[in-house]
Enzyme design. Structure first.
Site, PDB file in Angstrom:
ATOM      1  N   SER A 119      37.870  92.453   2.301  1.00 26.99           N
ATOM      2  CA  SER A 119      37.851  91.104   2.870  1.00 26.99           C
ATOM      3  C   SER A 119      39.239  90.490   2.943  1.00 26.99           C
ATOM      4  O   SER A 119      39.445  89.515   3.653  1.00 26.99           O
ATOM      5  CB  SER A 119      37.019  90.184   1.967  1.00 26.99           C
ATOM      6  OG  SER A 119      35.765  90.733   1.737  1.00 26.99           O
ATOM      7  N   HIS A 140      37.100  95.362   9.040  1.00 25.84           N
ATOM      8  CA  HIS A 140      36.425  94.342   8.243  1.00 25.84           C
ATOM      9  C   HIS A 140      35.207  93.780   8.966  1.00 25.84           C
ATOM     10  O   HIS A 140      35.339  93.042   9.944  1.00 25.84           O
ATOM     11  CB  HIS A 140      37.419  93.231   7.907  1.00 25.84           C
ATOM     12  CG  HIS A 140      36.848  92.154   7.059  1.00 25.84           C
ATOM     13  ND1 HIS A 140      37.200  90.837   7.177  1.00 25.84           N
ATOM     14  CD2 HIS A 140      35.898  92.195   6.094  1.00 25.84           C
ATOM     15  CE1 HIS A 140      36.504  90.114   6.315  1.00 25.84           C
ATOM     16  NE2 HIS A 140      35.715  90.934   5.637  1.00 25.84           N
ATOM     17  N   GLU A 152      37.052  92.591  12.206  1.00 25.05           N
ATOM     18  CA  GLU A 152      38.506  92.353  12.190  1.00 25.05           C
ATOM     19  C   GLU A 152      39.195  93.692  11.993  1.00 25.05           C
ATOM     20  O   GLU A 152      38.820  94.459  11.091  1.00 25.05           O
ATOM     21  CB  GLU A 152      38.878  91.464  10.985  1.00 25.05           C
ATOM     22  CG  GLU A 152      38.661  89.997  11.147  1.00 25.05           C
ATOM     23  CD  GLU A 152      39.172  89.243   9.913  1.00 25.05           C
ATOM     24  OE1 GLU A 152      38.765  89.555   8.782  1.00 25.05           O
ATOM     25  OE2 GLU A 152      39.989  88.342  10.103  1.00 25.05           O
ATOM     26  N   ASN A 190      38.877  85.110   6.414  1.00 23.02           N
ATOM     27  CA  ASN A 190      38.849  84.600   5.035  1.00 23.02           C
ATOM     28  C   ASN A 190      40.035  83.736   4.696  1.00 23.02           C
ATOM     29  O   ASN A 190      39.989  82.952   3.743  1.00 23.02           O
ATOM     30  CB  ASN A 190      38.701  85.763   4.048  1.00 23.02           C
ATOM     31  CG  ASN A 190      37.273  86.261   4.062  1.00 23.02           C
ATOM     32  OD1 ASN A 190      36.346  85.462   4.114  1.00 23.02           O
ATOM     33  ND2 ASN A 190      37.099  87.550   4.074  1.00 23.02           N
TER      34      ASN A 190
HETATM   35  N1  CAA Z   1      18.955  92.296   9.498  1.00 14.62           N
HETATM   36  C1  CAA Z   1      18.280  92.054  10.619  1.00 14.62           C
HETATM   37  N2  CAA Z   1      18.029  90.826  11.090  1.00 14.62           N
HETATM   38  C2  CAA Z   1      18.479  89.781  10.383  1.00 14.62           C
HETATM   39  C3  CAA Z   1      19.201  89.939   9.183  1.00 14.62           C
HETATM   40  C4  CAA Z   1      19.434  91.274   8.760  1.00 14.62           C
HETATM   41  N3  CAA Z   1      20.117  91.536   7.649  1.00 14.62           N
HETATM   42  N4  CAA Z   1      19.526  88.704   8.708  1.00 14.62           N
HETATM   43  C5  CAA Z   1      19.032  87.827   9.568  1.00 14.62           C
HETATM   44  N5  CAA Z   1      18.421  88.471  10.573  1.00 14.62           N
HETATM   45  C6  CAA Z   1      17.800  87.881  11.764  1.00 14.62           C
HETATM   46  C7  CAA Z   1      16.461  87.274  11.477  1.00 14.62           C
HETATM   47  O1  CAA Z   1      15.473  88.218  11.780  1.00 14.62           O
HETATM   48  C8  CAA Z   1      16.410  86.123  12.471  1.00 14.62           C
HETATM   49  O2  CAA Z   1      16.127  86.589  13.772  1.00 14.62           O
HETATM   50  P1  CAA Z   1      15.502  85.500  14.804  1.00 14.62           P
HETATM   51  O3  CAA Z   1      16.321  84.208  14.676  1.00 14.62           O
HETATM   52  O4  CAA Z   1      15.640  86.148  16.148  1.00 14.62           O
HETATM   53  O5  CAA Z   1      14.115  85.324  14.317  1.00 14.62           O
HETATM   54  C9  CAA Z   1      17.835  85.689  12.545  1.00 14.62           C
HETATM   55  O6  CAA Z   1      18.633  86.793  12.165  1.00 14.62           O
HETATM   56  C10 CAA Z   1      18.020  84.537  11.677  1.00 14.62           C
HETATM   57  O7  CAA Z   1      17.690  84.945  10.336  1.00 14.62           O
HETATM   58  P2  CAA Z   1      16.963  83.928   9.342  1.00 14.62           P
HETATM   59  O8  CAA Z   1      15.852  83.274  10.067  1.00 14.62           O
HETATM   60  O9  CAA Z   1      16.718  84.678   8.092  1.00 14.62           O
HETATM   61  O10 CAA Z   1      17.986  82.818   8.893  1.00 14.62           O
HETATM   62  P3  CAA Z   1      19.106  82.149   9.728  1.00 14.62           P
HETATM   63  O11 CAA Z   1      18.574  81.627  10.979  1.00 14.62           O
HETATM   64  O12 CAA Z   1      19.837  81.226   8.835  1.00 14.62           O
HETATM   65  O13 CAA Z   1      20.079  83.361  10.062  1.00 14.62           O
HETATM   66  C11 CAA Z   1      22.056  84.307   9.286  1.00 14.62           C
HETATM   67  C12 CAA Z   1      20.606  84.117   8.981  1.00 14.62           C
HETATM   68  C13 CAA Z   1      22.179  85.169  10.525  1.00 14.62           C
HETATM   69  C14 CAA Z   1      22.709  85.002   8.090  1.00 14.62           C
HETATM   70  C15 CAA Z   1      22.700  82.923   9.556  1.00 14.62           C
HETATM   71  O14 CAA Z   1      22.321  82.035   8.513  1.00 14.62           O
HETATM   72  C16 CAA Z   1      24.208  82.997   9.607  1.00 14.62           C
HETATM   73  O15 CAA Z   1      24.749  83.403  10.602  1.00 14.62           O
HETATM   74  N6  CAA Z   1      24.876  82.580   8.499  1.00 14.62           N
HETATM   75  C17 CAA Z   1      26.341  82.621   8.457  1.00 14.62           C
HETATM   76  C18 CAA Z   1      26.741  84.019   8.062  1.00 14.62           C
HETATM   77  C19 CAA Z   1      28.238  84.149   8.011  1.00 14.62           C
HETATM   78  O16 CAA Z   1      28.996  83.200   8.213  1.00 14.62           O
HETATM   79  N7  CAA Z   1      28.693  85.372   7.717  1.00 14.62           N
HETATM   80  C20 CAA Z   1      30.103  85.662   7.560  1.00 14.62           C
HETATM   81  C21 CAA Z   1      30.527  85.381   6.157  1.00 14.62           C
HETATM   82  S1  CAA Z   1      32.186  85.906   5.874  1.00 14.62           S
HETATM   83  C22 CAA Z   1      31.994  87.582   5.640  1.00 14.62           C
HETATM   84  O17 CAA Z   1      30.939  88.125   5.695  1.00 14.62           O
HETATM   85  C23 CAA Z   1      33.227  88.346   5.422  1.00 14.62           C
HETATM   86  C24 CAA Z   1      33.681  88.420   4.012  1.00 14.62           C
HETATM   87  O18 CAA Z   1      34.637  89.116   3.826  1.00 14.62           O
HETATM   88  C25 CAA Z   1      33.055  87.674   2.948  1.00 14.62           C
END
Ligand code: CAA
Length: 282
Positions: A119, A140, A152, A190
């Protein structure tokens, strides 16, 4: 170089997501982790992720079967010898990554590319642990890997053009948008996201609002799908703290000082979703 056989080191939330997306795009994947229970959990996570995608008609049952058939698991790093590329997705800890890359360099065939999903940690430093720094790059992914569009791409000082091109081609073959960032602490996402999450911790620490209020304010006020404290629990508070420490040490600016509350939670083992308790209880 055509990547057909991908090794993934680390069966955690990022490793199993990378394996799933690579398999969904035709690659043979071998996931390595040190314990069989971690590998079994990864296969369960991949299976339930595929079921969620079937529910939203993103894939079919037949495609799920194909994806699972392309993924193998092993607790012996030696089995990674024949792969074309490795993506390391182990703990966000420099010493652990240096040890892993030293071992991979000894085991994996000399033509293979060795990538890291780190990350925030210096690609140049990780590459220097190998005798093939030209074949090491940062790749990434974002969590959850099956859903998030971004990869990334980070060059180390010695990463060759050929290596970086192969990484871009693979990311795009996996359906991702590949954006290059410089090898600086935190890269792009990040460097910007973690200070925001850290500020949300400070807002809680200084009593500006409660956990729910902070998250609701940011969701309703800036249209983010998850509030920053929910997102921190999702990423893992230990990962968030590790990244803040990389920013603080690497950039030498006190503005990146990790919030004392975040430190305390990690010390308590409150790591978020993965431990059942972070800013929220699960
Ligand atoms: N596999 C398959 N499908 C998934 C899934 C997975 N792991 N997680 C979520 N989904 C799908 C769900 O089936 C749902 O599909 P529909 O909307 O078509 O029904 C959709 O994605 C939304 O899921 P949820 O209903 O569970 O919840 P949500 O609407 O909040 O979506 C989320 C979940 C996609 C994670 C959304 O909350 C989101 O985008 N959150 C932000 C995530 C983010 O910012 N990630 C980056 C963080 S930084 C990083 O990762 C890098 C690092 O180095 C730390």
């Amino acid at each position: 170089m055509q990547i057909q056989k991908l090794g993934v080191v680390g069966a955690g939330q990022m490793g199993n997501g990378i394996a799933q997306v690579a398999a969904a795009n035709g690659l043979q994947v071998l996931i390595y982790d040190i314990t069989q229970p971690a590998l079994d959990k990864a296969m369960q996570t991949i299976t339930s992720s595929c079921d969620r995608l079937i529910k939203k008609s993103a894939i079919t049952e037949a495609q799920k079967t194909e994806i699972l058939s392309r993924i193998k698991t092993t607790t012996s790093m030696q089995d990674l010898a024949p792969v074309n590329m490795v993506v390391e997705a182990a703990t966000e800890n420099l010493q652990i990554k240096l040890e892993i890359f030293k071992k991979l360099d000894e085991i994996v065939n000399k033509d293979a590319l060795l990538c890291t999903n780190t990350s925030s940690i210096s690609i140049t430093k990780i590459a220097a642990a190998t005798a093939r720094p030209d074949k090491v790059a940062g790749m990434h992914f974002m969590n959850p890997v099956p859903i998030m569009q971004l990869v990334e791409g980070i060059r180390g000082l010695q990463t060759s053009d050929e290596t970086f091109k192969a990484v871009r081609i693979l990311a795009e073959k996996m359906g991702k948008t590949f954006i290059e960032g410089r090898d600086m602490p935190g890269f792009i996402v990040n460097r910007i996201l973690m200070p925001m999450i850290n500020e949300a911790c400070y807002a809680l620490y200084e009593g500006i609002a409660e956990v729910e209020g902070i998250d609701q304010a940011m969701k309703l006020g800036t249209n983010q799908p998850m509030g920053p404290l929910t997102l921190a629990d999702f990423i893992g508070l230990d990962t968030c703290l590790a990244i803040m420490q990389v920013l603080h040490d690497g950039l030498g600016d006190t503005k990146y000082r990790p919030c004392p509350l975040l430190v305390k939670y990690v010390e308590a083992g409150w790591l978020g979703r993965k431990s059942g308790r972070g800013f929220y209880k699960y």
